[in-house]
Each structure stands twice: as structure tokens, then as C-alpha cells.
Design an enzyme around this catalytic site. Structure first.
Site, short mmCIF file in Angstrom:
data_model
loop_
_atom_site.label_atom_id
_atom_site.label_comp_id
_atom_site.label_asym_id
_atom_site.label_seq_id
_atom_site.Cartn_x
_atom_site.Cartn_y
_atom_site.Cartn_z
N ARG A 184 8.05 18.54 -12.92
CA ARG A 184 8.34 17.63 -12.00
C ARG A 184 9.49 18.00 -11.01
O ARG A 184 10.18 17.28 -10.17
CB ARG A 184 8.78 16.17 -12.32
CG ARG A 184 7.78 15.62 -13.55
CD ARG A 184 7.95 14.26 -13.87
NE ARG A 184 7.07 13.55 -14.49
CZ ARG A 184 7.08 13.62 -15.97
NH1 ARG A 184 8.13 14.11 -16.67
NH2 ARG A 184 5.77 13.14 -16.62
N LYS B 203 7.78 21.68 3.90
CA LYS B 203 6.42 21.33 4.00
C LYS B 203 5.67 22.22 2.70
O LYS B 203 5.85 23.42 3.24
CB LYS B 203 5.60 21.08 5.08
CG LYS B 203 5.77 19.94 5.93
CD LYS B 203 5.01 20.11 7.00
CE LYS B 203 5.32 18.69 8.01
NZ LYS B 203 4.43 18.55 9.12
N GLU C 70 4.03 30.60 17.11
CA GLU C 70 4.86 29.31 16.64
C GLU C 70 6.34 29.35 17.44
O GLU C 70 6.88 28.44 17.77
CB GLU C 70 5.14 29.41 15.19
CG GLU C 70 3.99 29.27 14.19
CD GLU C 70 3.35 27.91 14.04
OE1 GLU C 70 3.66 26.85 14.91
OE2 GLU C 70 2.44 27.66 13.35
N LYS D 8 13.87 24.18 14.86
CA LYS D 8 13.17 23.44 13.63
C LYS D 8 14.16 22.83 12.66
O LYS D 8 14.03 21.86 12.19
CB LYS D 8 12.39 24.49 12.54
CG LYS D 8 11.78 23.85 11.58
CD LYS D 8 10.21 24.33 11.23
CE LYS D 8 9.89 23.42 10.27
NZ LYS D 8 8.32 24.01 9.59
N GLU E 33 8.65 13.35 8.65
CA GLU E 33 7.78 13.17 9.54
C GLU E 33 7.12 11.74 10.16
O GLU E 33 6.06 11.30 9.86
CB GLU E 33 6.27 14.27 9.39
CG GLU E 33 5.50 14.27 10.80
CD GLU E 33 4.50 15.49 10.73
OE1 GLU E 33 4.91 16.56 10.33
OE2 GLU E 33 3.35 14.90 11.08
N ARG F 156 9.14 14.74 14.15
CA ARG F 156 8.64 16.15 13.58
C ARG F 156 7.19 16.25 13.85
O ARG F 156 7.06 17.39 13.64
CB ARG F 156 8.88 15.97 11.78
CG ARG F 156 8.49 17.32 11.31
CD ARG F 156 9.03 17.42 9.94
NE ARG F 156 8.66 18.73 9.35
CZ ARG F 156 9.08 19.23 8.23
NH1 ARG F 156 9.81 18.79 7.55
NH2 ARG F 156 8.52 20.51 7.73
N ASN G 269 3.69 20.14 15.59
CA ASN G 269 2.25 20.12 15.34
C ASN G 269 1.55 20.39 16.70
O ASN G 269 0.37 20.13 16.82
CB ASN G 269 1.74 19.23 14.59
CG ASN G 269 1.84 18.96 13.17
OD1 ASN G 269 2.12 20.30 12.48
ND2 ASN G 269 2.35 18.17 12.47
N HIS H 169 -1.81 22.20 16.61
CA HIS H 169 -2.14 22.12 15.09
C HIS H 169 -3.53 21.12 14.97
O HIS H 169 -4.24 21.78 14.12
CB HIS H 169 -1.23 21.91 14.32
CG HIS H 169 -0.09 22.87 14.22
ND1 HIS H 169 0.62 23.39 15.45
CD2 HIS H 169 0.46 23.45 13.27
CE1 HIS H 169 1.50 24.38 14.83
NE2 HIS H 169 1.40 24.58 13.66
N HIS I 17 -6.29 23.21 13.40
CA HIS I 17 -6.52 23.06 11.98
C HIS I 17 -8.20 23.02 12.04
O HIS I 17 -8.73 23.39 11.12
CB HIS I 17 -5.98 21.92 11.35
CG HIS I 17 -4.45 22.20 10.88
ND1 HIS I 17 -3.69 21.16 10.57
CD2 HIS I 17 -3.92 23.40 10.88
CE1 HIS I 17 -2.41 21.67 10.37
NE2 HIS I 17 -2.68 23.01 10.43
N HIS J 112 -3.58 31.45 11.45
CA HIS J 112 -3.09 30.31 11.62
C HIS J 112 -2.42 30.07 12.97
O HIS J 112 -2.70 29.45 13.64
CB HIS J 112 -1.94 29.71 10.47
CG HIS J 112 -1.25 28.54 10.90
ND1 HIS J 112 -1.92 27.43 10.86
CD2 HIS J 112 0.05 28.21 11.56
CE1 HIS J 112 -1.21 26.17 11.28
NE2 HIS J 112 0.17 26.90 11.66
#
Ligand code: NAD
Ligand code: GLY
Length: 360
Positions: free
Chosen positions: A120, A142, A184, A226, A236, A240, A244, A247, A251, A264
Site C-alpha cells: 500500500r 503520475k 514535451e 511543471k 488534475e 494540470r 496534456n 496528448h 494517445h 510518445h
């Protein structure tokens, strides 16, 4: 060396950017709970850098376990993630053992997710070795793996305790990966830092030539952007999402082409061109702005056209995007170069037209 802080209260952490950091165990020791670490790397980065890190830590009295994963985006999945858990259990790692991710964004995202889940939650440190990971994925917490139906669909927000970006590791990075990282870097300029955008335009050749001072500046400025966004909106809920840009389209390219076919950063570049085209169609930016973005990506040796997957397939993959709310797709678009916004009112027809216009 440059150092920044990600201001997240009692989970705040430092980002150190400089040369020779892999050998500096002294920077890592204060972040460990006990003198025990588990290093996660892959079969490309491991042979290059694992021994340097391991011996620095062992010489400082730290017990080190390791797991070497198969390289590549195609392995960012449950099966590979489970190999980390296999090692942690076989080596009797404890909740207080610190997991160190040594590699690019794939290793960082998987290592971070494993750290979030193992017993955990165990402490976690990022040592990013690609430009993309140094400017983006190692910062902000993330973590994720992919699903055949969508990128990064299974994951957690889980912050590292430290980010060590050793610029020396970029010496061995293939040119194509360097360019992917630049996508990026350019993103930060486009979404919120027009002065940085102009700096990148002026200094792109130095970045491509791996000039240390230029790289250090670009990494620091990117991480600063960032860190500010993450500190303001860690999970987010709003701002935030601007990180993206490109993205959602990107994606769809990565998933549609098969993970690992397009890098990517390459998919982000082509996806950003679709976002720019849609922003132009909405009357927010001009043709000359689209041309300026295209010219910069082209100079950075990045693709500016998406693959012909078919508009329907793009829209299908995009419908799984994490920014979809009550079935409505929300996109990051450009109000101006240097100012991105989240827009949920573009029609399917407008989105389809932008995709169609930027595929070749
Ligand atoms: P990657 O991790 O696959 O690394 C790219 C390639 O370079 C790999 O083959 C890797 O083994 C190799 N490599 C790494 N360091 C090297 C070095 N120093 N020398 C030589 N080769 C080296 O890809 P990436 O571009 O670093 O990361 C992309 C991933 O990051 C994607 O899965 C993306 O979804 C994720 N990402 C996450 C975030 C986030 O906020 N968590 C942000 C952006 C991207
Ligand atoms: N790369 C997007 C984010 O970290 O939010």
C-alpha cells in the site's frame, strides 16, 4: 547543479539537475527511510548505468536489490509490472524499502505505480535518464501502465521523494529519443511560457547538438513550469490538464499504431498539430501561428502529420481519454501561442476535420 522544489506541503520534494549525479549517493541517503533500496531499470539502461548507481549506494552502506525489465512501451503492462512485485517479494523488501526507478518514462511510470501499490505504498525516487523523463514524466507523481484499449489507463497519483536528473546520461540517448523529449519541452512554451518558446526557437540547434548549458536550461525551465502546475493542481482537477496539449490526439496515435511504434513525444508533436489546427479553425490562432509551431517541430525532427488511422478510429480511441467528463470530450487547445485552454465545446465534426486536415 540546479535545484527546484515541488511545493506539495509535507510531500514536497527536490528536483536536482546536473552532471555526475548518479555517483552522488549522498543526495539520495537523506531521502531513504532505511538503508535499503530496490532499483527498477530495463535491459537498455541497466547495462549503461545500473552499476554506477549500485556501487555508489553500496559504498554508502545501502543494501541494493534490482530488477531489470524488458525495454519498451509495449512492456508497460500488467505482466511486466508483476515482475517488480515478484522481485520485491522474493527479496523480502519491506514497506520502508525505497524503490528507485532508473530509466525513461516507461520505467518511471511503472516503478512509481509499483511503489504506490506494494504494501500500500513504499517510498520512491525517480532517476530519469531520457530527456522526456527529465523534463516531464519524473515530476508530478503520475504513474501508470497501459491497457490495450488506452494509454496510461490504470495508475495512481504517487509522488516521488526526490528526482535526480543526471544530464550525463543523455550522452547515450539515441537522436530519435532526444527529439521525442523536445516535443514535451516545446509543449511548456506553447501552453504557458511564450518567452521560453522564443528561447527554444533561438537555441534549438544547440539543444539538438546536446550542448550541456542549453540542455540544463531547458530541463530546469521545463521542470519549473511543471512543478508550478503540479503544486497548484496535483490531481488534475483543472489547470494540470493543460500539460496534456496534443496528448488526446497523440494517445490515439500511440494506441492505434500499437504501443512502441510511434514514440510518445512523436505522437504528442503530431497531436499538437491537430490541436493547433482545431484552434485555428475556431478562430483563436492564425495560419501563421500553425506554421510557426509546425516549423519548430520539423526543426526538432518530429512528425507534424498523424498516421491515416481513419477518423473514426481516432475518435474511438479519444473517447477513452481521461479528460472525458459525462461523455463529453474536453481538449487542450491554443488561445494563443503560449496560452492553452481546456475546451469542451468542439463538435465531433470540428474535431474530425482537424484530424483529417493533419493526417498524411
Ligand atoms: P522510454 O522510457 O521508453 O525510453 C525511451 C528509450 O530510451 C527506451 O528504449 C529506453 O530504454 C532508452 N533509454 C532510456 N534512457 C537512456 C539513456 N540514457 N541512454 C540510452 N537509452 C536510453 O520512453 P520515454 O520517452 O522516456 O517515456 C515515455 C513514457 O513516459 C510513455 O509511456 C509516456 O506515457 C510516459 N509519460 C509519463 C508522464 C507522466 O507524467 N508520468 C509524462 C509524459 C510521458
Ligand atoms: N504529462 C502530463 C502530466 O503530468 O500531467
Amino acid at each position: 547543479m540546479h535545484s527546484l522544489n515541488v511545493a506539495l506541503g509535507d510531500r514536497a520534494y527536490a528536483i536536482h539537475i546536473g552532471r555526475g549525479l548518479l555517483e552522488q549517493a549522498g543526495r539520495i541517503l537523506p531521502c531513504l527511510k532505511t538503508q535499503r533500496v530496490a532499483i527498477v531499470t530495463n535491459d537498455v539502461v541497466g547495462p549503461l548505468y545500473l552499476e554506477r548507481l549500485r556501487s555508489a549506494l553500496e559504498n554508502a552502506g545501502v543494501a541494493v536489490s534490482t530488477v531489470v525489465l524488458p525495454d519498451g512501451e509495449a512492456h508497460k503492462d500488467w505482466q511486466t509490472l508483476n515482475r517488480i512485485f515478484d522481485m520485491l517479494l522474493a527479496e523480502r523488501c519491506e514497506r520502508s524499502t525505497t524503490l528507485i526507478a532508473l530509466g525513461g518514462g516507461v520505467v518511471g511510470d511503472m516503478g512509481g505505480f509499483a511503489a504506490a501499490c506494494y504494501q500500500r505504498g513504499m517510498p520512491f525516487i525517480q532517476i530519469p535518464t531520457t530527456l522526456l523523463a527529465q523534463v516531464d514524466s519524473s515530476v508530478g507523481g503520475k504513474t501508470a501502465i497501459n491497457h490495450p484499449l488506452g494509454k496510461n489507463m490504470i495508475g495512481a497519483f504517487y509522488q516521488p521523494r526526490l528526482v535526480l536528473a543526471d544530464i550525463d546520461t543523455l550522452d547515450t540517448l539515441p537522436d530519435r529519443e532526444l527529439s521525442a523529449g523536445l516535443a514535451e519541452v516545446i509543449k511548456y512554451g506553447l501552453i504557458r511560457d511564450p518567452e521560453f518558446l522564443a528561447w527554444i526557437e533561438t537555441h534549438l540547434d544547440r539543444l539538438l547538438a546536446r550542448d550541456t548549458a542549453a540542455l540544463a536550461f531547458a530541463i530546469e525551465r521545463s521542470c519549473r513550469n511543471k512543478a508550478e502546475v503540479v503544486a497548484a493542481d496535483e490531481t488534475e482537477q483543472g489547470e494540470r490538464a493543460l500539460l496534456n496539449l496534443g496528448h488526446t490526439f497523440g494517445h490515439a496515435i500511440e494506441t492505434g499504431m500499437g504501443y512502441g511504434q510511434w514514440l510518445h513525444g512523436e505522437a504528442v508533436a503530431a497531436g499538437t498539430m491537430m490541436a493547433a489546427e482545431l484552434s485555428r479553425a475556431l478562430g483563436w490562432i492564425g495560419k501563421e501561428d500553425v506554421a510557426r509551431v509546425e516549423a519548430l517541430f520539423e526543426r526538432a525532427r518530429l512528425p507534424v502529420w498523424g498516421p491515416r488511422l481513419g477518423v473514426e478510429r481516432y475518435l474511438e480511441f479519444m473517447s477513452h481519454d481521461k479528460k472525458v467528463e459525462a461523455g463529453r470530450l474536453r481538449l487542450v487547445l491554443l488561445r494563443a501561442l503560449g496560452r492553452a485552454v481546456i475546451h469542451g465545446d468542439a463538435t465531433q465534426g470540428e474535431i474530425a476535420a482537424a484530424i483529417e486536415a493533419r493526417c498524411r
